[in-house]
Design a protein around this motif. Structure first.
Motif, mmCIF file in Angstrom:
data_model
loop_
_atom_site.group_PDB
_atom_site.id
_atom_site.type_symbol
_atom_site.label_atom_id
_atom_site.label_comp_id
_atom_site.label_asym_id
_atom_site.label_seq_id
_atom_site.Cartn_x
_atom_site.Cartn_y
_atom_site.Cartn_z
ATOM 1 N N TYR A 1 -2.641 -10.683 7.674
ATOM 2 C CA TYR A 1 -1.289 -10.138 7.521
ATOM 3 C C TYR A 1 -0.531 -10.880 6.422
ATOM 4 O O TYR A 1 0.191 -10.268 5.627
ATOM 5 N N HIS A 2 -0.687 -12.217 6.404
ATOM 6 C CA HIS A 2 -0.014 -13.017 5.367
ATOM 7 C C HIS A 2 -0.514 -12.615 3.979
ATOM 8 O O HIS A 2 0.277 -12.475 3.038
ATOM 9 N N SER A 3 -1.830 -12.399 3.860
ATOM 10 C CA SER A 3 -2.391 -12.004 2.566
ATOM 11 C C SER A 3 -1.916 -10.615 2.159
ATOM 12 O O SER A 3 -1.654 -10.345 0.981
ATOM 13 N N ALA A 4 -1.786 -9.717 3.146
ATOM 14 C CA ALA A 4 -1.328 -8.357 2.840
ATOM 15 C C ALA A 4 0.111 -8.368 2.336
ATOM 16 O O ALA A 4 0.455 -7.638 1.396
ATOM 17 N N ILE A 5 0.954 -9.210 2.934
ATOM 18 C CA ILE A 5 2.347 -9.296 2.486
ATOM 19 C C ILE A 5 2.411 -9.909 1.085
ATOM 20 O O ILE A 5 3.198 -9.463 0.233
ATOM 21 N N GLU A 6 1.578 -10.922 0.818
ATOM 22 C CA GLU A 6 1.516 -11.497 -0.538
ATOM 23 C C GLU A 6 1.072 -10.446 -1.552
ATOM 24 O O GLU A 6 1.581 -10.397 -2.677
ATOM 25 N N PHE A 7 0.104 -9.595 -1.141
ATOM 26 C CA PHE A 7 -0.369 -8.523 -2.016
ATOM 27 C C PHE A 7 0.764 -7.561 -2.358
ATOM 28 O O PHE A 7 0.911 -7.131 -3.507
ATOM 29 N N LEU A 8 1.586 -7.225 -1.370
ATOM 30 C CA LEU A 8 2.711 -6.325 -1.614
ATOM 31 C C LEU A 8 3.732 -6.954 -2.553
ATOM 32 O O LEU A 8 4.163 -6.335 -3.543
ATOM 33 N N THR A 9 4.146 -8.178 -2.259
ATOM 34 C CA THR A 9 5.204 -8.830 -3.045
ATOM 35 C C THR A 9 4.728 -9.196 -4.446
ATOM 36 O O THR A 9 5.558 -9.383 -5.338
ATOM 37 N N ARG A 10 3.418 -9.290 -4.626
ATOM 38 C CA ARG A 10 2.902 -9.601 -5.965
ATOM 39 C C ARG A 10 3.170 -8.461 -6.942
ATOM 40 O O ARG A 10 3.266 -8.675 -8.150
ATOM 41 N N THR B 1 -8.203 4.656 2.036
ATOM 42 C CA THR B 1 -7.372 4.569 0.827
ATOM 43 C C THR B 1 -6.395 5.740 0.748
ATOM 44 O O THR B 1 -5.193 5.564 0.506
ATOM 45 N N LEU B 2 -6.920 6.969 0.961
ATOM 46 C CA LEU B 2 -6.059 8.144 0.909
ATOM 47 C C LEU B 2 -4.974 8.087 1.972
ATOM 48 O O LEU B 2 -3.807 8.441 1.723
ATOM 49 N N ASP B 3 -5.337 7.631 3.183
ATOM 50 C CA ASP B 3 -4.349 7.556 4.266
ATOM 51 C C ASP B 3 -3.288 6.507 3.979
ATOM 52 O O ASP B 3 -2.106 6.687 4.321
ATOM 53 N N ALA B 4 -3.669 5.392 3.366
ATOM 54 C CA ALA B 4 -2.687 4.350 3.036
ATOM 55 C C ALA B 4 -1.701 4.850 1.984
ATOM 56 O O ALA B 4 -0.480 4.630 2.099
ATOM 57 N N TYR B 5 -2.205 5.538 0.961
ATOM 58 C CA TYR B 5 -1.308 6.093 -0.051
ATOM 59 C C TYR B 5 -0.419 7.192 0.548
ATOM 60 O O TYR B 5 0.763 7.321 0.203
ATOM 61 N N ALA B 6 -0.980 7.981 1.466
ATOM 62 C CA ALA B 6 -0.177 9.017 2.121
ATOM 63 C C ALA B 6 0.944 8.395 2.950
ATOM 64 O O ALA B 6 2.064 8.908 2.983
ATOM 65 N N ALA B 7 0.660 7.270 3.598
ATOM 66 C CA ALA B 7 1.699 6.577 4.376
ATOM 67 C C ALA B 7 2.802 6.061 3.460
ATOM 68 O O ALA B 7 3.991 6.135 3.802
ATOM 69 N N GLN C 1 4.057 6.758 -8.109
ATOM 70 C CA GLN C 1 2.786 6.592 -8.797
ATOM 71 C C GLN C 1 1.928 5.523 -8.118
ATOM 72 O O GLN C 1 2.432 4.455 -7.758
ATOM 73 N N PRO C 2 0.617 5.760 -7.912
ATOM 74 C CA PRO C 2 -0.258 4.757 -7.299
ATOM 75 C C PRO C 2 -0.330 3.499 -8.162
ATOM 76 O O PRO C 2 -0.410 3.578 -9.400
ATOM 77 N N VAL C 3 -0.293 2.345 -7.517
ATOM 78 C CA VAL C 3 -0.344 1.065 -8.223
ATOM 79 C C VAL C 3 -1.602 0.295 -7.867
ATOM 80 O O VAL C 3 -2.387 -0.089 -8.726
ATOM 81 N N ALA C 4 -1.799 0.040 -6.576
ATOM 82 C CA ALA C 4 -2.969 -0.737 -6.153
ATOM 83 C C ALA C 4 -3.170 -0.558 -4.663
ATOM 84 O O ALA C 4 -2.262 -0.140 -3.927
ATOM 85 N N ASP C 5 -4.387 -0.859 -4.199
ATOM 86 C CA ASP C 5 -4.656 -0.830 -2.756
ATOM 87 C C ASP C 5 -5.748 -1.856 -2.455
ATOM 88 O O ASP C 5 -6.547 -2.206 -3.322
ATOM 89 N N ARG C 6 -5.758 -2.301 -1.187
ATOM 90 C CA ARG C 6 -6.722 -3.337 -0.786
ATOM 91 C C ARG C 6 -6.814 -3.382 0.736
ATOM 92 O O ARG C 6 -5.868 -3.026 1.434
#
Length: 399
Positions: free
Chosen positions: A42-51, A100-106, A28-33
């Motif tokens: 990169y550091h912010s993206a990893i924080e976004f994932l772990t959050r 957005t669609l490509d990130a969710y597809a990945a 299920q989709p949760v969030a994207d940014r």
């Protein structure tokens, strides 16, 4: 969703930005940014994932290109990464395309394990860079020589007659030593000036090719010495096969898949009473070319391969069919060398024994009926030929 829930990440990568998406373990989709392709980004993206939870795996498009930096950042944090292949174009046309669609597809590809593979070893990026630089230098050198020949075709007769009989190497040397002021005709002087400039470029590119070949020689010998010890595998072909395989064996699911990846898997081409196969036209054509060059080298100089080709020819097979069989067998051998811990042969005693007996390399090569370069590569462990090594060792012992 709590911080302890497992999540799956996906990243659509570009030159300046990466778009990161998060889905649940159920898809299920949760969030994207979106984030910039910088260390801070990169550091912010990893924080976004772990959050949003504990990343089980992150699917990244282009782990060896636009996604290389993000892949390194994820690996430094111990987060598993999968390389996501290009999405199916038919499916993309149906659902449309956005970051957005490509990130969710990945992320979904990483979750189901379809269309993904292990990222290539980062050291392969260095091999790819050197290989690309060498090939562009070779291509530019060939283009310069062709330009020189085209210039001389339409040059005044005084210029054409001077350089008409020269071959490529002699032509370059002669042009380097030529001065345009020796011609009274301005047109002839201009042609000679242009040709001499191109000849100087050829010499410069020759030096670059030699330097880059030496770099590839050293690097491939360190990364996979067993591959370099195989007969007919030089710096260029070894580099291409390492780039195709990605160095890490877990990318390769079997020797059949590696053969298909190299375009060397047999394809049925039968009709009626004729049962035959042909070479595959798919796969990595550069890797297929590397296998082809190895096969041609072995057919020309490798005694077991020459005997095999002769037997197949007597059985009625054509040269293309024999090459197909050889390339498939070489792909099997390369796969074994890439994925198994094979100990390279130790030929170090050969050179030491020869030098102790004050025998020159040329004299030894003449006695054994091989080129000095072949014997030199054998002594340094850069090629493998156990039969020749045993014959050489026995001759040295009796000398």
């Amino acid at each position: 969703m709590t911080d302890t829930d497992e999540i799956i990440g996906g990243a659509d990568t570009h030159a300046d930005t990466i778009h990161v998406a998060v889905i649940s373990a159920g898809g299920q989709p949760v969030a994207d940014r979106e984030f910039p392709t910088t260390e801070t980004g990169y550091h912010s993206a990893i924080e976004f994932l772990t959050r949003h939870g504990v990343p089980r795996v992150v699917g990244v498009e282009g782990t060896s290109s636009y996604g290389a930096g993000f892949t390194r950042a994820l690996a430094s944090k111990g987060i598993p990464v999968l390389e996501v292949h290009r999405p199916d174009r038919a499916a993309r046309r149906c659902r449309g395309k956005t970051d957005t669609l490509d990130a969710y597809a990945a992320a979904r590809a990483a979750l189901c394990g379809h269309g993904v593979s292990e990222p290539k070893d980062e050291r392969i990026g260095v091999v790819r860079a050197l290989l690309s630089a060498r090939r562009s230098a070779v291509k530019a050198r060939t283009a310069s020589i062709n330009q020189i020949k085209a210039l001389l075709v339409s040059a005044p007769e005084v210029v054409r007659s001077r350089f008409r009989q020269h071959r490529a190497k002699q032509l370059i040397d002669a042009l380097i030593e030529t001065r345009s002021n020796t011609h009274g005709d301005p047109m002839a002087a201009g042609i000679v000036t242009a040709a001499r400039t191109l000849a100087e470029r050829v010499v410069f590119l020759d030096d670059q090719v030699e330097f880059l070949t030496d770099e590839l020689d050293q690097l491939t010998a360190v990364l996979c010495p067993t591959l370099r010890s195989a007969y007919g595998v030089g710096p260029d072909t070894a580099a291409q096969l390492l780039v195709t395989a990605g160095e890490n064996p877990q990318r390769l699911r079997g020797e059949g898949s590696f053969a298909a990846l190299c375009g060397a898997a047999p394809v049925p081409a039968s009709s009626g009473k004729t049962v035959r196969h042909r070479l595959s036209r798919g796969g990595d054509r550069a890797a297929n070319n590397a296998l082809h060059r190895i096969a041609l080298c072995r057919m020309a100089r490798h005694a077991p391969t020459r005997a095999y080709a002769a037997r197949q020819s007597q059985a009625g097979r054509s040269k293309p069919e024999i090459l197909r069989l050889l390339k498939r067998a070489i792909a099997r051998e390369i796969y074994r060398l890439l994925t198994r811990a094979v100990t390279p042969p130790d030929y170090a005693d050969l050179r030491r024994t020869r030098q102790e007996r004050n025998i020159t390399l040329t004299a030894a090569a003449r006695h054994l009926g091989v080129w000095p370069g072949t014997l030199s590569r054998l002594e340094r462990g850069q090629s493998r030929d156990d039969e020749l090594a045993n014959t050489y060792r026995a001759w040295l012992a009796a000398a």
